[in-house]
Enzyme design. Structure first.
Site, PDB file in Angstrom:
ATOM      1  N   SER A   1       0.820  -1.211   0.000  1.00 36.54           N
ATOM      2  CA  SER A   1       0.000   0.000   0.000  1.00 36.54           C
ATOM      3  C   SER A   1       0.853   1.259   0.000  1.00 36.54           C
ATOM      4  O   SER A   1       0.383   2.323  -0.421  1.00 36.54           O
ATOM      5  CB  SER A   1      -0.877   0.033   1.258  1.00 36.54           C
TER       6      SER A   1
ATOM      7  N   HIS B   1      -1.366  -2.781  -7.078  1.00 43.99           N
ATOM      8  CA  HIS B   1      -2.051  -2.517  -5.813  1.00 43.99           C
ATOM      9  C   HIS B   1      -3.560  -2.660  -5.968  1.00 43.99           C
ATOM     10  O   HIS B   1      -4.235  -1.750  -6.447  1.00 43.99           O
ATOM     11  CB  HIS B   1      -1.670  -1.103  -5.324  1.00 43.99           C
TER      12      HIS B   1
ATOM     13  N   GLU C   1      -4.024   0.194  -8.693  1.00 48.13           N
ATOM     14  CA  GLU C   1      -2.951   1.143  -8.989  1.00 48.13           C
ATOM     15  C   GLU C   1      -1.737   0.352  -9.482  1.00 48.13           C
ATOM     16  O   GLU C   1      -1.269  -0.572  -8.804  1.00 48.13           O
ATOM     17  CB  GLU C   1      -2.575   1.938  -7.722  1.00 48.13           C
TER      18      GLU C   1
ATOM     19  N   ASN D   1      -4.167   5.993  -1.126  1.00 45.47           N
ATOM     20  CA  ASN D   1      -3.873   6.024   0.310  1.00 45.47           C
ATOM     21  C   ASN D   1      -3.250   7.343   0.756  1.00 45.47           C
ATOM     22  O   ASN D   1      -3.409   7.748   1.909  1.00 45.47           O
ATOM     23  CB  ASN D   1      -2.994   4.840   0.705  1.00 45.47           C
TER      24      ASN D   1
HETATM   25  N1  LIG Z   1      -6.068  -4.579   4.027  1.00 46.59           N
HETATM   26  C1  LIG Z   1      -6.215  -3.764   2.999  1.00 46.59           C
HETATM   27  O1  LIG Z   1      -7.224  -3.040   2.926  1.00 46.59           O
HETATM   28  C2  LIG Z   1      -5.183  -3.712   1.908  1.00 46.59           C
HETATM   29  C3  LIG Z   1      -5.546  -3.154   0.659  1.00 46.59           C
HETATM   30  C4  LIG Z   1      -4.599  -3.146  -0.384  1.00 46.59           C
HETATM   31  C5  LIG Z   1      -3.322  -3.631  -0.161  1.00 46.59           C
HETATM   32  N2  LIG Z   1      -2.997  -4.149   1.067  1.00 46.59           N
HETATM   33  C6  LIG Z   1      -1.633  -4.669   1.231  1.00 46.59           C
HETATM   34  O2  LIG Z   1      -1.677  -6.073   1.083  1.00 46.59           O
HETATM   35  C7  LIG Z   1      -0.658  -6.672   1.899  1.00 46.59           C
HETATM   36  C8  LIG Z   1      -1.303  -7.678   2.829  1.00 46.59           C
HETATM   37  O3  LIG Z   1      -2.289  -7.028   3.622  1.00 46.59           O
HETATM   38  P1  LIG Z   1      -3.551  -7.834   4.218  1.00 46.59           P
HETATM   39  O4  LIG Z   1      -4.570  -6.819   4.550  1.00 46.59           O
HETATM   40  O5  LIG Z   1      -3.893  -8.997   3.348  1.00 46.59           O
HETATM   41  O6  LIG Z   1      -2.914  -8.366   5.606  1.00 46.59           O
HETATM   42  P2  LIG Z   1      -3.329  -9.636   6.479  1.00 46.59           P
HETATM   43  O7  LIG Z   1      -2.858  -9.325   7.861  1.00 46.59           O
HETATM   44  O8  LIG Z   1      -4.740 -10.028   6.265  1.00 46.59           O
HETATM   45  O9  LIG Z   1      -2.428 -10.804   5.837  1.00 46.59           O
HETATM   46  C9  LIG Z   1      -1.025 -10.768   5.918  1.00 46.59           C
HETATM   47  C10 LIG Z   1      -0.464 -12.083   5.448  1.00 46.59           C
HETATM   48  O10 LIG Z   1       0.959 -12.003   5.590  1.00 46.59           O
HETATM   49  C11 LIG Z   1       1.412 -13.191   6.188  1.00 46.59           C
HETATM   50  N3  LIG Z   1       2.653 -12.899   6.909  1.00 46.59           N
HETATM   51  C12 LIG Z   1       2.780 -12.219   8.067  1.00 46.59           C
HETATM   52  N4  LIG Z   1       4.087 -12.171   8.416  1.00 46.59           N
HETATM   53  C13 LIG Z   1       4.770 -12.817   7.434  1.00 46.59           C
HETATM   54  C14 LIG Z   1       6.127 -13.126   7.240  1.00 46.59           C
HETATM   55  N5  LIG Z   1       7.050 -12.740   8.126  1.00 46.59           N
HETATM   56  N6  LIG Z   1       6.477 -13.808   6.113  1.00 46.59           N
HETATM   57  C15 LIG Z   1       5.531 -14.204   5.220  1.00 46.59           C
HETATM   58  N7  LIG Z   1       4.214 -13.973   5.381  1.00 46.59           N
HETATM   59  C16 LIG Z   1       3.849 -13.284   6.474  1.00 46.59           C
HETATM   60  C17 LIG Z   1       0.292 -13.597   7.136  1.00 46.59           C
HETATM   61  O11 LIG Z   1       0.396 -14.977   7.473  1.00 46.59           O
HETATM   62  C18 LIG Z   1      -0.932 -13.285   6.281  1.00 46.59           C
HETATM   63  O12 LIG Z   1      -1.201 -14.356   5.387  1.00 46.59           O
HETATM   64  C19 LIG Z   1       0.052  -5.512   2.629  1.00 46.59           C
HETATM   65  O13 LIG Z   1       1.179  -5.153   1.881  1.00 46.59           O
HETATM   66  C20 LIG Z   1      -1.001  -4.414   2.589  1.00 46.59           C
HETATM   67  O14 LIG Z   1      -0.436  -3.126   2.665  1.00 46.59           O
HETATM   68  C21 LIG Z   1      -3.908  -4.224   2.101  1.00 46.59           C
END
Ligand SMILES: NC(=O)c1ccc[n+]([C@@H]2O[C@H](COP(=O)([O-])OP(=O)(O)OC[C@H]3O[C@@H](n4cnc5c(N)ncnc54)[C@H](O)[C@@H]3O)[C@@H](O)[C@H]2O)c1
Length: 284
Positions: free
Chosen positions: A119, A140, A152, A190
Site C-alpha cells: 500500500s 495494488h 494502482e 492512500n
Molecule cells: N487490508 C487492505 O485493505 C489492503 C488493501 C490493499 C493492499 N494491502 C496490502 O496487502 C498486503 C497484505 O495485507 P492484508 O490486509 O492482506 O494483511 P493480512 O494481515 O490479512 O495478511 C497478511 C499475510 O501475511 C502473512 N505474513 C505475516 N508475516 C509474514 C512473514 N514474516 N512472512 C511471510 N508472510 C507473512 C500472514 O500470514 C498473512 O497471510 C500488505 O502489503 C497491505 O499493505 C492491504
C-alpha cells in the site's frame, strides 16, 4: 509473454481476495501460505464466497466448480516456480517483503514478473534485492479485491515498459481499471485517504463525537458507503498503522503521524474484523 499462471503469496485479506479475482478471470492460481492451516482457511473462504455468489444467482454451480478447480493452495515457495507473475500480499513490512523477493527471485523463472501489493512501501527497494529489477512492479488491488474496480499500477524507476504493459494486461483481464502512479508512499488513493482516516481516530479519541456518530456523519454527510472507523476495521488496524508510519517516514507531514490511539489498539491486538474486534466488536 502470455500470463497464464499467477502466484499469490500470503493468504490474508488481500491474498485471498486477489486469488479469487484471478481464478474468476480464468487464470490458474497457486496461492502460497506459510502454514497448511492458512492455506485451508483461504480455500474455505473461497468456497464460502463462491457459495454466496451461487445463492445470489450471479454464477451457477458449474462455474463455481471451475473457479475452485483453478486454485491450488500450497505451503512450499518452490511451488511458484512455474508462475508467470507472482504477486505478494504479505505483511506491510519492507524487510519481510525484501526477504521474500530474494526467495522469489531464486525460485521463479527469470522471465517471471514479481509484483507487490504494498500500500505504501517503495517498490524499487523490493526490485533492487532481486537480479531482475526491470521485472518487478507494484500491482495494488483494493479491499475487498473481488468488489473493488480500481488497481494502482506502480512502476519502480527500474521497471521496464514491457513489464508495465504486461501487468496492465493482467489487471485488465481481471476486469479492473488500472491507473499508473509514481512509486511514492501511498500512491494516489492512500495518500489522500489516510490523513482522513487518521483524523477520524483523533476526533474519536478527543471525544468530539461517538464512534457511531463519526461514521454516521461521513456516510450521511459525504455519501460515503462506510464510515472511517468501519473502514479502518475493514482494512486492519495493523496494516493502517504501517501505512501511516510509511507515509510519515516519507513526507514528515503531521497529518500522516499515526494517532496514538491507533498504535495502542494495535498493541492490544484490536486489529479490526480480522481479530474480531477493533473500533467495533465482530465476535457476535
Ligand atoms: N487490508 C487492505 O485493505 C489492503 C488493501 C490493499 C493492499 N494491502 C496490502 O496487502 C498486503 C497484505 O495485507 P492484508 O490486509 O492482506 O494483511 P493480512 O494481515 O490479512 O495478511 C497478511 C499475510 O501475511 C502473512 N505474513 C505475516 N508475516 C509474514 C512473514 N514474516 N512472512 C511471510 N508472510 C507473512 C500472514 O500470514 C498473512 O497471510 C500488505 O502489503 C497491505 O499493505 C492491504
Amino acid at each position: 509473454m502470455a500470463i497464464k499462471r499467477i502466484g499469490v503469496v500470503g493468504s490474508g485479506i488481500m491474498g485471498a481476495g486477489v486469488a479469487e479475482v484471478a481464478a474468476s478471470s480464468g487464470f490458474e492460481v497457486v496461492l502460497r501460505s506459510r502454514s497448511r492451516t492458512g492455506a485451508d482457511a483461504m480455500l474455505a473462504g473461497l468456497d464460502a464466497s463462491l457459495a454466496r455468489q451461487v445463492k445470489k444467482g450471479r454464477i451457477d454451480d458449474d462455474r463455481a466448480a471451475e473457479v475452485r478447480a483453478r486454485v491450488n493452495a500450497v505451503t512450499a515457495l518452490d511451488e511458484l516456480a512455474a508462475c508467470d507473475l507472482v504477486l505478494e500480499s504479505i505483511v506491510e513490512d519492507l524487510a519481510t517483503k525484501q526477504d521474500l523477493f530474494r526467495d522469489l527471485d531464486r525460485v521463479c523463472t527469470p522471465s517471471a514478473i514479481l509484483a507487490t501489493n504494498t500500500s505504501t512501501l517503495p517498490v524499487v527497494e523490493m526490485a533492487m534485492v532481486t537480479q531482475r529489477p526491470e521485472r518487478v512492479c507494484g500491482i495494488h488491488f483494493f479491499n475487498p479485491a473481488p468488489a473493488m474496480a480500481l488497481v494502482e499500477l506502480v512502476p519502480a524507476l527500474t521497471t521496464s515498459d514491457d513489464v508495465l504493459a504486461e501487468a496492465r494486461g493482467f489487471v485488465e483481464a481481471c476486469g479492473k481499471t488500472a491507473v499508473t502512479v509514481k512509486d511514492q508512499a501511498g500512491f494516489v488513493v492512500n495518500a489522500l485517504l489516510f490523513p482522513y482516516l487518521n483524523n477520524a481516530v483523533r476526533l474519536f479519541d478527543a471525544g468530539v463525537a461517538s464512534r457511531d456518530d463519526i461514521d454516521a456523519a461521513m456516510k450521511g454527510g459525504c455519501n460515503f458507503p462506510m464510515g472511517p472507523l468501519e473502514l479502518l476495521d475493514l482494512v486492519g488496524l495493523d496494516t493502517s498503522l504501517a501505512i501511516l508510519d510509511a507515509l510519515y517516514a516519507e513526507f514528515h507531514e503531521p497529518n500522516f503521524a499515526p494517532a496514538p490511539l491507533l498504535r495502542r489498539m494495535v498493541a492490544a491486538q484490536r486489529l479490526g474484523r480480522k481479530t474480531g474486534a477493533g473500533f467495533y466488536d465482530y465476535s457476535r
